[in-house]
Design a protein around this motif. Sequence first.
Motif, PDB file in Angstrom:
ATOM      1  N   UNK A 185      -1.525 -12.013 -17.721  1.00  0.00           N
ATOM      2  CA  UNK A 185      -1.720 -10.999 -16.942  1.00  0.00           C
ATOM      3  C   UNK A 185      -1.739 -11.040 -15.338  1.00  0.00           C
ATOM      4  N   UNK A 186      -0.577 -10.616 -14.678  1.00  0.00           N
ATOM      5  CA  UNK A 186      -0.325 -10.818 -13.406  1.00  0.00           C
ATOM      6  C   UNK A 186      -0.500  -9.409 -12.552  1.00  0.00           C
ATOM      7  N   UNK A 187      -0.974  -9.701 -11.257  1.00  0.00           N
ATOM      8  CA  UNK A 187      -1.356  -8.686 -10.229  1.00  0.00           C
ATOM      9  C   UNK A 187      -0.351  -8.941  -9.130  1.00  0.00           C
ATOM     10  N   UNK A 188       0.471  -7.858  -8.747  1.00  0.00           N
ATOM     11  CA  UNK A 188       1.351  -8.201  -7.695  1.00  0.00           C
ATOM     12  C   UNK A 188       0.520  -8.212  -6.182  1.00  0.00           C
ATOM     13  N   UNK A 189       0.925  -8.840  -5.365  1.00  0.00           N
ATOM     14  CA  UNK A 189       0.520  -9.033  -3.891  1.00  0.00           C
ATOM     15  C   UNK A 189       1.081  -8.012  -2.884  1.00  0.00           C
ATOM     16  N   UNK A 190       2.425  -8.114  -3.199  1.00  0.00           N
ATOM     17  CA  UNK A 190       3.116  -7.160  -2.288  1.00  0.00           C
ATOM     18  C   UNK A 190       3.692  -6.019  -2.907  1.00  0.00           C
ATOM     19  N   UNK A 191       4.087  -4.776  -2.309  1.00  0.00           N
ATOM     20  CA  UNK A 191       4.620  -3.772  -2.875  1.00  0.00           C
ATOM     21  C   UNK A 191       6.056  -3.974  -3.458  1.00  0.00           C
ATOM     22  N   UNK A 192       6.864  -4.516  -2.395  1.00  0.00           N
ATOM     23  CA  UNK A 192       8.218  -4.995  -2.524  1.00  0.00           C
ATOM     24  C   UNK A 192       9.308  -4.242  -3.114  1.00  0.00           C
ATOM     25  N   UNK A 193       8.949  -2.805  -2.929  1.00  0.00           N
ATOM     26  CA  UNK A 193       9.855  -1.686  -3.305  1.00  0.00           C
ATOM     27  C   UNK A 193      11.141  -1.826  -2.526  1.00  0.00           C
ATOM     28  N   UNK A 194      12.271  -1.378  -3.068  1.00  0.00           N
ATOM     29  CA  UNK A 194      13.371  -1.541  -2.341  1.00  0.00           C
ATOM     30  C   UNK A 194      13.759  -0.357  -1.481  1.00  0.00           C
ATOM     31  N   UNK A 195      13.864  -0.493  -0.309  1.00  0.00           N
ATOM     32  CA  UNK A 195      14.099   0.612   0.613  1.00  0.00           C
ATOM     33  C   UNK A 195      15.528   0.990   0.753  1.00  0.00           C
ATOM     34  N   UNK A 196      15.687   2.197   1.529  1.00  0.00           N
ATOM     35  CA  UNK A 196      17.105   2.625   1.441  1.00  0.00           C
ATOM     36  C   UNK A 196      17.894   1.905   2.278  1.00  0.00           C
ATOM     37  N   UNK A 197      17.539   1.274   3.319  1.00  0.00           N
ATOM     38  CA  UNK A 197      18.264   0.331   4.115  1.00  0.00           C
ATOM     39  C   UNK A 197      18.597  -1.164   3.593  1.00  0.00           C
ATOM     40  N   UNK A 198      18.195  -1.259   2.272  1.00  0.00           N
ATOM     41  CA  UNK A 198      18.536  -2.595   1.606  1.00  0.00           C
ATOM     42  C   UNK A 198      17.236  -3.524   1.787  1.00  0.00           C
ATOM     43  N   UNK A 199      16.285  -3.220   2.714  1.00  0.00           N
ATOM     44  CA  UNK A 199      15.226  -4.195   2.790  1.00  0.00           C
ATOM     45  C   UNK A 199      14.308  -3.851   1.717  1.00  0.00           C
ATOM     46  N   UNK A 251       0.993  -4.447   1.273  1.00  0.00           N
ATOM     47  CA  UNK A 251       0.169  -4.788  -0.148  1.00  0.00           C
ATOM     48  C   UNK A 251       0.382  -3.809  -1.338  1.00  0.00           C
ATOM     49  N   UNK A 252       0.572  -4.225  -2.395  1.00  0.00           N
ATOM     50  CA  UNK A 252       0.686  -3.508  -3.468  1.00  0.00           C
ATOM     51  C   UNK A 252      -0.310  -2.421  -3.342  1.00  0.00           C
ATOM     52  N   UNK A 253      -0.032  -1.445  -4.114  1.00  0.00           N
ATOM     53  CA  UNK A 253      -1.109  -0.330  -4.030  1.00  0.00           C
ATOM     54  C   UNK A 253      -1.507   0.576  -2.600  1.00  0.00           C
ATOM     55  N   UNK A 254      -0.592   0.127  -1.500  1.00  0.00           N
ATOM     56  CA  UNK A 254      -0.986   0.638  -0.199  1.00  0.00           C
ATOM     57  C   UNK A 254      -0.671   2.179  -0.553  1.00  0.00           C
ATOM     58  N   UNK A 255      -1.165   2.877   0.478  1.00  0.00           N
ATOM     59  CA  UNK A 255      -1.227   4.429   0.670  1.00  0.00           C
ATOM     60  C   UNK A 255      -0.057   4.689   1.536  1.00  0.00           C
ATOM     61  N   UNK A 256       0.618   5.924   1.622  1.00  0.00           N
ATOM     62  CA  UNK A 256       1.403   6.437   2.444  1.00  0.00           C
ATOM     63  C   UNK A 256       2.725   5.682   1.989  1.00  0.00           C
ATOM     64  N   UNK A 257       3.770   6.137   2.609  1.00  0.00           N
ATOM     65  CA  UNK A 257       5.219   5.807   2.585  1.00  0.00           C
ATOM     66  C   UNK A 257       5.249   4.089   2.820  1.00  0.00           C
ATOM     67  N   UNK A 258       6.355   3.697   1.871  1.00  0.00           N
ATOM     68  CA  UNK A 258       6.842   2.192   2.020  1.00  0.00           C
ATOM     69  C   UNK A 258       7.315   2.052   3.303  1.00  0.00           C
ATOM     70  N   UNK A 259       7.240   0.658   3.724  1.00  0.00           N
ATOM     71  CA  UNK A 259       7.676   0.417   5.038  1.00  0.00           C
ATOM     72  C   UNK A 259       8.272  -1.087   5.179  1.00  0.00           C
ATOM     73  N   UNK A 260       9.270  -1.183   6.178  1.00  0.00           N
ATOM     74  CA  UNK A 260       9.861  -2.654   6.079  1.00  0.00           C
ATOM     75  C   UNK A 260       9.293  -3.518   7.186  1.00  0.00           C
ATOM     76  N   UNK A 261       7.829  -3.446   6.946  1.00  0.00           N
ATOM     77  CA  UNK A 261       7.010  -4.226   7.887  1.00  0.00           C
ATOM     78  C   UNK A 261       7.074  -5.850   7.461  1.00  0.00           C
ATOM     79  N   UNK A 262       6.767  -6.847   8.061  1.00  0.00           N
ATOM     80  CA  UNK A 262       6.834  -8.070   7.404  1.00  0.00           C
ATOM     81  C   UNK A 262       5.752  -8.223   6.641  1.00  0.00           C
ATOM     82  N   UNK A 263       5.908  -9.034   5.466  1.00  0.00           N
ATOM     83  CA  UNK A 263       4.721  -9.265   4.576  1.00  0.00           C
ATOM     84  C   UNK A 263       3.591  -9.917   5.513  1.00  0.00           C
ATOM     85  N   UNK A 264       2.246  -9.470   5.165  1.00  0.00           N
ATOM     86  CA  UNK A 264       1.109 -10.021   5.970  1.00  0.00           C
ATOM     87  C   UNK A 264      -0.038 -10.162   5.031  1.00  0.00           C
TER      88      UNK A 264
END
Length: 84
Positions: A52-66, A71-84
């Motif tokens: 049973x694993x829990x993701x740390x990062x959202x990691x959703x593919x973005x339109x620009x290929x990034x 963090x997984x479960x974040x509010x709002x839109x996905x963004x290409x910010x660096x993992x932090x």
Amino acid sequence: MPEPRWIIHLPTTLTSQDAAAELAAALTRSLGHVDVVDFGETTLSEEDAQHLRYRVWCDMRLADGGRCGLRDGHGGSCGATELR
């Protein structure tokens, strides 16, 4: 047929999911320059429930290929910010 990818399981002595996620974020910041590690796929599991694993990062593919670096479960839109 492609070569198999390998997973490194790194047990800790941490006792909370939040603390484990913070350690994962610190490792990402510290080792982010290592290009053979896919930090976006980082998951956490309890010692006795490794299936049973829990993701740390959202990691959703973005339109620009990034990928989303929030963090997984974040509010709002996905963004290409660096993992932090």
